[in-house]
Design a protein around this motif. Structure first.
Motif, PDB file in Angstrom:
ATOM      1  N   HIS A  76       0.862  -1.184   0.000  1.00  0.00           N
ATOM      2  CA  HIS A  76       0.000   0.000   0.000  1.00  0.00           C
ATOM      3  C   HIS A  76       0.899   1.234   0.000  1.00  0.00           C
ATOM      4  CE1 HIS A  76       1.022   0.625   4.274  1.00  0.00           C
ATOM      5  NE2 HIS A  76       1.050  -0.689   4.283  1.00  0.00           N
ATOM      6  N   THR A  77       0.338   2.365  -0.339  1.00  0.00           N
ATOM      7  CA  THR A  77       1.070   3.618  -0.220  1.00  0.00           C
ATOM      8  C   THR A  77       1.107   4.039   1.248  1.00  0.00           C
ATOM      9  OG1 THR A  77      -0.922   4.942  -0.580  1.00  0.00           O
ATOM     10  CG2 THR A  77       0.368   4.360  -2.536  1.00  0.00           C
ATOM     11  N   LEU A  78       1.995   4.964   1.570  1.00  0.00           N
ATOM     12  CA  LEU A  78       2.091   5.493   2.932  1.00  0.00           C
ATOM     13  C   LEU A  78       1.496   6.893   2.984  1.00  0.00           C
ATOM     14  CD1 LEU A  78       5.735   4.398   3.819  1.00  0.00           C
ATOM     15  CD2 LEU A  78       3.615   3.333   4.601  1.00  0.00           C
ATOM     16  N   SER A  79       0.940   7.243   4.128  1.00  0.00           N
ATOM     17  CA  SER A  79       0.339   8.566   4.316  1.00  0.00           C
ATOM     18  C   SER A  79       1.131   9.320   5.381  1.00  0.00           C
ATOM     19  CB  SER A  79      -1.127   8.425   4.731  1.00  0.00           C
ATOM     20  OG  SER A  79      -1.728   9.683   4.905  1.00  0.00           O
ATOM     21  N   LYS A  80       2.228   9.946   4.942  1.00  0.00           N
ATOM     22  CA  LYS A  80       3.075  10.675   5.890  1.00  0.00           C
ATOM     23  C   LYS A  80       2.433  11.986   6.333  1.00  0.00           C
ATOM     24  CE  LYS A  80       7.359   8.696   4.081  1.00  0.00           C
ATOM     25  NZ  LYS A  80       8.679   8.960   3.476  1.00  0.00           N
ATOM     26  N   LYS A  81       1.549  12.514   5.499  1.00  0.00           N
ATOM     27  CA  LYS A  81       0.784  13.707   5.861  1.00  0.00           C
ATOM     28  C   LYS A  81      -0.693  13.343   5.832  1.00  0.00           C
ATOM     29  CE  LYS A  81       4.141  17.044   4.064  1.00  0.00           C
ATOM     30  NZ  LYS A  81       4.361  18.188   3.152  1.00  0.00           N
ATOM     31  N   SER A  82      -1.404  13.772   6.854  1.00  0.00           N
ATOM     32  CA  SER A  82      -2.806  13.379   6.980  1.00  0.00           C
ATOM     33  C   SER A  82      -3.698  14.231   6.080  1.00  0.00           C
ATOM     34  CB  SER A  82      -3.257  13.506   8.433  1.00  0.00           C
ATOM     35  OG  SER A  82      -4.548  12.976   8.593  1.00  0.00           O
ATOM     36  N   THR A  83      -3.509  14.080   4.771  1.00  0.00           N
ATOM     37  CA  THR A  83      -4.356  14.781   3.815  1.00  0.00           C
ATOM     38  C   THR A  83      -5.398  13.821   3.265  1.00  0.00           C
ATOM     39  OG1 THR A  83      -2.959  14.246   1.914  1.00  0.00           O
ATOM     40  CG2 THR A  83      -2.400  16.232   3.174  1.00  0.00           C
ATOM     41  N   PHE A  84      -6.432  14.375   2.688  1.00  0.00           N
ATOM     42  CA  PHE A  84      -7.510  13.555   2.137  1.00  0.00           C
ATOM     43  C   PHE A  84      -6.977  12.589   1.085  1.00  0.00           C
ATOM     44  CE2 PHE A  84     -10.752  12.769  -1.106  1.00  0.00           C
ATOM     45  CZ  PHE A  84     -11.777  12.242  -0.337  1.00  0.00           C
ATOM     46  N   PHE A  85      -6.117  13.105   0.175  1.00  0.00           N
ATOM     47  CA  PHE A  85      -5.653  12.269  -0.929  1.00  0.00           C
ATOM     48  C   PHE A  85      -4.637  11.225  -0.483  1.00  0.00           C
ATOM     49  CE2 PHE A  85      -7.304  15.943  -3.309  1.00  0.00           C
ATOM     50  CZ  PHE A  85      -8.144  15.267  -4.179  1.00  0.00           C
ATOM     51  N   SER A  86      -3.769  11.566   0.470  1.00  0.00           N
ATOM     52  CA  SER A  86      -2.801  10.569   0.937  1.00  0.00           C
ATOM     53  C   SER A  86      -3.506   9.433   1.667  1.00  0.00           C
ATOM     54  CB  SER A  86      -1.741  11.214   1.832  1.00  0.00           C
ATOM     55  OG  SER A  86      -2.296  11.654   3.059  1.00  0.00           O
ATOM     56  N   ARG A  87      -4.508   9.772   2.488  1.00  0.00           N
ATOM     57  CA  ARG A  87      -5.294   8.752   3.165  1.00  0.00           C
ATOM     58  C   ARG A  87      -6.095   7.926   2.151  1.00  0.00           C
ATOM     59  NH1 ARG A  87      -2.764   8.253   7.877  1.00  0.00           N
ATOM     60  NH2 ARG A  87      -3.310   9.787   9.460  1.00  0.00           N
ATOM     61  N   PHE A  88      -6.624   8.605   1.139  1.00  0.00           N
ATOM     62  CA  PHE A  88      -7.409   7.918   0.105  1.00  0.00           C
ATOM     63  C   PHE A  88      -6.581   6.847  -0.600  1.00  0.00           C
ATOM     64  CE2 PHE A  88      -8.127   7.813  -4.528  1.00  0.00           C
ATOM     65  CZ  PHE A  88      -9.363   7.187  -4.567  1.00  0.00           C
ATOM     66  N   PHE A  89      -5.373   7.203  -1.034  1.00  0.00           N
ATOM     67  CA  PHE A  89      -4.546   6.243  -1.764  1.00  0.00           C
ATOM     68  C   PHE A  89      -4.074   5.105  -0.863  1.00  0.00           C
ATOM     69  CE2 PHE A  89      -4.036   9.830  -4.789  1.00  0.00           C
ATOM     70  CZ  PHE A  89      -4.498   9.172  -5.921  1.00  0.00           C
ATOM     71  N   GLU A  90      -3.765   5.398   0.387  1.00  0.00           N
ATOM     72  CA  GLU A  90      -3.382   4.354   1.330  1.00  0.00           C
ATOM     73  C   GLU A  90      -4.539   3.380   1.529  1.00  0.00           C
ATOM     74  OE1 GLU A  90      -1.264   4.190   5.704  1.00  0.00           O
ATOM     75  OE2 GLU A  90      -2.936   5.583   5.420  1.00  0.00           O
ATOM     76  N   ASN A  91      -5.707   3.938   1.734  1.00  0.00           N
ATOM     77  CA  ASN A  91      -6.930   3.161   1.935  1.00  0.00           C
ATOM     78  C   ASN A  91      -7.217   2.285   0.713  1.00  0.00           C
ATOM     79  OD1 ASN A  91      -9.769   2.499   2.043  1.00  0.00           O
ATOM     80  ND2 ASN A  91     -10.105   4.172   3.464  1.00  0.00           N
ATOM     81  N   LEU A  92      -7.193   2.890  -0.462  1.00  0.00           N
ATOM     82  CA  LEU A  92      -7.545   2.193  -1.695  1.00  0.00           C
ATOM     83  C   LEU A  92      -6.530   1.109  -2.046  1.00  0.00           C
ATOM     84  CD1 LEU A  92      -9.394   1.975  -4.194  1.00  0.00           C
ATOM     85  CD2 LEU A  92      -7.947   3.716  -5.276  1.00  0.00           C
ATOM     86  N   THR A  93      -5.228   1.440  -1.961  1.00  0.00           N
ATOM     87  CA  THR A  93      -4.213   0.462  -2.372  1.00  0.00           C
ATOM     88  C   THR A  93      -4.198  -0.755  -1.461  1.00  0.00           C
ATOM     89  OG1 THR A  93      -2.542   1.792  -1.180  1.00  0.00           O
ATOM     90  CG2 THR A  93      -2.714   2.097  -3.571  1.00  0.00           C
ATOM     91  N   PHE A  94      -4.361  -0.551  -0.151  1.00  0.00           N
ATOM     92  CA  PHE A  94      -4.436  -1.711   0.736  1.00  0.00           C
ATOM     93  C   PHE A  94      -5.697  -2.524   0.436  1.00  0.00           C
ATOM     94  CE2 PHE A  94      -6.007  -3.712   4.674  1.00  0.00           C
ATOM     95  CZ  PHE A  94      -5.021  -4.676   4.793  1.00  0.00           C
ATOM     96  N   GLY A  95      -6.799  -1.842   0.170  1.00  0.00           N
ATOM     97  CA  GLY A  95      -8.030  -2.562  -0.167  1.00  0.00           C
ATOM     98  C   GLY A  95      -7.865  -3.431  -1.399  1.00  0.00           C
ATOM     99  N   ILE A  96      -7.155  -2.919  -2.407  1.00  0.00           N
ATOM    100  CA  ILE A  96      -6.942  -3.683  -3.646  1.00  0.00           C
ATOM    101  C   ILE A  96      -6.036  -4.888  -3.404  1.00  0.00           C
ATOM    102  CG2 ILE A  96      -5.868  -3.603  -5.939  1.00  0.00           C
ATOM    103  CD1 ILE A  96      -6.828  -0.654  -6.090  1.00  0.00           C
ATOM    104  N   THR A  97      -4.873  -4.654  -2.783  1.00  0.00           N
ATOM    105  CA  THR A  97      -3.904  -5.748  -2.633  1.00  0.00           C
ATOM    106  C   THR A  97      -4.390  -6.819  -1.649  1.00  0.00           C
ATOM    107  OG1 THR A  97      -2.662  -4.497  -0.959  1.00  0.00           O
ATOM    108  CG2 THR A  97      -1.933  -4.311  -3.256  1.00  0.00           C
ATOM    109  N   SER A  98      -5.047  -6.403  -0.578  1.00  0.00           N
ATOM    110  CA  SER A  98      -5.557  -7.389   0.379  1.00  0.00           C
ATOM    111  C   SER A  98      -6.695  -8.201  -0.240  1.00  0.00           C
ATOM    112  CB  SER A  98      -6.017  -6.712   1.671  1.00  0.00           C
ATOM    113  OG  SER A  98      -7.005  -5.726   1.424  1.00  0.00           O
ATOM    114  N   SER A  99      -7.522  -7.563  -1.072  1.00  0.00           N
ATOM    115  CA  SER A  99      -8.615  -8.278  -1.729  1.00  0.00           C
ATOM    116  C   SER A  99      -8.080  -9.250  -2.778  1.00  0.00           C
ATOM    117  CB  SER A  99      -9.585  -7.279  -2.370  1.00  0.00           C
ATOM    118  OG  SER A  99     -10.218  -6.493  -1.383  1.00  0.00           O
ATOM    119  N   LEU A 100      -7.026  -8.864  -3.487  1.00  0.00           N
ATOM    120  CA  LEU A 100      -6.395  -9.785  -4.434  1.00  0.00           C
ATOM    121  C   LEU A 100      -5.830 -10.999  -3.709  1.00  0.00           C
ATOM    122  CD1 LEU A 100      -4.581  -7.265  -6.829  1.00  0.00           C
ATOM    123  CD2 LEU A 100      -6.557  -8.706  -7.370  1.00  0.00           C
TER     124      LEU A 100
END
Length: 410
Positions: free
Chosen positions: A73-97
């Motif tokens: 997954h991506t890392l969210s070093k800054k608590s921004t909407f987009f950094s959290r979004f990509f971290e959330n989405l990428t983990f969701g994709i790889t864990s589901s795969l």
């Protein structure tokens, strides 16, 4: 039974929900079940990968009791909407795969990031015909609306609400932390009441017992005399942690030499908080970071009172785990909360602290000043806090209920 545990955080990350997941994994394994935990690579609360880890697509650890799988997954070093979004989405994709590749289990426990990761995991488990128990620790998009990150009637709010509703409807059971959260999901998502069960956060009461006995050893080691009134915040330095309110209060009280604020922890807002304190020349605030578990226990033992703040509207959709830790530590709380919501009701019902409406800066400052002069009520309130926490939030009381729900959902 073969059981999947999908969790957004997991030890060595120090967050309460991660400790809940490891408690669940250990107890289920102890009962003879095959347990596989799927989680991100450890990086919270600072968004920095822990030493000794590399982000491979898949990384497997064999623990004595269970298997632990980390997916990329991506890392969210800054608590921004987009950094959290990509971290959330990428983990969701790889864990589901990973789930699709590894196939069937008898039941799954999902306590992952809301919306995207939660939807992808729950949808994948539905495809695999695996009954799912989904834990809702915060309600989205309501939480984003309350933080003013998105607008209530915006298109993105409606899309996020639809995704959340869909992911919850395909689960066998839904766990909320408070009755208010349960009521909100029934009303706003159209979930059948018999699908939603309230199970609060749990923690190990024995771990925090040492904190319930006042011990100023740690503060003395820092050169702080015993007569200093210590107000303590511990946890994640995030946008929602509410530290700005306590900075304002510290500025009001900065001439009171017997009052000291301690902010202990880490997180994406730490540098900003440190800069704000420096710009205001506030020598009555001490930041302790990073924070080991040993130091955390010592700070809790030295505290006179704990600090808690949630902006208006936020306490309806969650119950902050730090509140449970504070109460289990046997010390009172001074809080800024919506009075009608569960976090405030718990403090009032247990007679374990002082609650003021959000942004009551002057009233809070006056109360803190009064308490620094007369601390006679604090000991009894601390005892009330721990007694209430043991009865309602201890691992020995709550964990068996969660295991029973999980096993009977098969």
């Amino acid at each position: 039974m073969k059981i999947y545990i999908l969790t957004a955080v997991f030890p060595p990350e120090p967050l309460v929900t991660g400790k809940m997941s490891v408690d669940l994994a250990n107890k289920l394994s102890e009962k003879g079940h095959e347990v596989i935990v799927i989680s991100p690579f450890p990086n919270r609360p600072g968004g920095i990968l822990y030493k000794g880890y590399r982000r491979n697509l898949i990384f497997c650890e064999k623990r004595e009791e269970y298997h632990l799988i980390h997916t990329w997954h991506t890392l969210s070093k800054k608590s921004t909407f987009f950094s959290r979004f990509f971290e959330n989405l990428t983990f969701g994709i790889t864990s589901s795969l990973w789930l699709l590749k590894n196939g069937h289990a008898d039941v799954a426990y999902v306590n992952t990031w809301a919306i995207f990761s939660q939807f992808l995991n729950c949808f994948t488990l539905k495809l695999l015909r695996i009954p799912t128990v989904c834990v809702v620790t915060d309600i989205y998009p309501e939480s984003l609306i309350n933080k003013k990150i998105i607008l209530k009637d915006s298109l993105i709010s409606k899309i996020l609400s639809f995704i959340d509703k869909l992911s919850l409807k395909i689960c066998k059971k839904i766990i909320t932390l408070t009755p208010t959260m349960r009521k909100l999901l029934i009303q706003s998502r159209g979930i059948l009441p018999n699908k939603i069960i309230t199970i609060p956060v749990w923690i190990d009461e024995a771990e925090w017992e040492i904190c319930s006995i006042m011990d100023k050893t740690y503060s003395r080691d820092l050169g702080i005399s015993d007569d200093i009134f210590l107000l303590v915040f511990t946890g994640n330095f995030s946008i929602t942690s509410g530290l700005d309110l306590f900075i304002k209060i510290a500025e009001i009280l900065k001439k009171q030499k017997n009052i000291l604020f301690i902010f202990a922890g880490d997180g994406t807002q730490k540098n900003r908080i440190q800069k704000e304190i420096k710009n205001r020349n506030l020598y009555n605030i001490l930041i302790i970071s990073p924070l080991s578990n040993e130091t955390l226990l010592k700070i809790h033992a030295a505290a006179d009172i704990f600090l808690l703040n949630l902006k208006s509207g936020m306490s309806a959709s969650n119950l902050p785990s730090k509140q449970i830790v504070y109460m289990m530590s046997g010390k009172p709380i001074i809080a800024s909360l919506d009075l009608e919501d569960d976090p405030a009701k718990i403090i009032i019902e247990s007679q374990s602290g002082f609650v003021f409406p959000p942004e009551s800066t002057i009233a809070l400052a006056n109360m803190i000043y009064s308490l620094s002069l007369d601390r006679s009520k604090l000991s009894e309130m601390g005892k009330n806090a721990r007694m209430y926490a043991i009865k309602n939030f201890s691992k020995r009381e709550v964990l068996p209920k969660m295991i029973d729900i999980l096993i009977t959902s098969h």
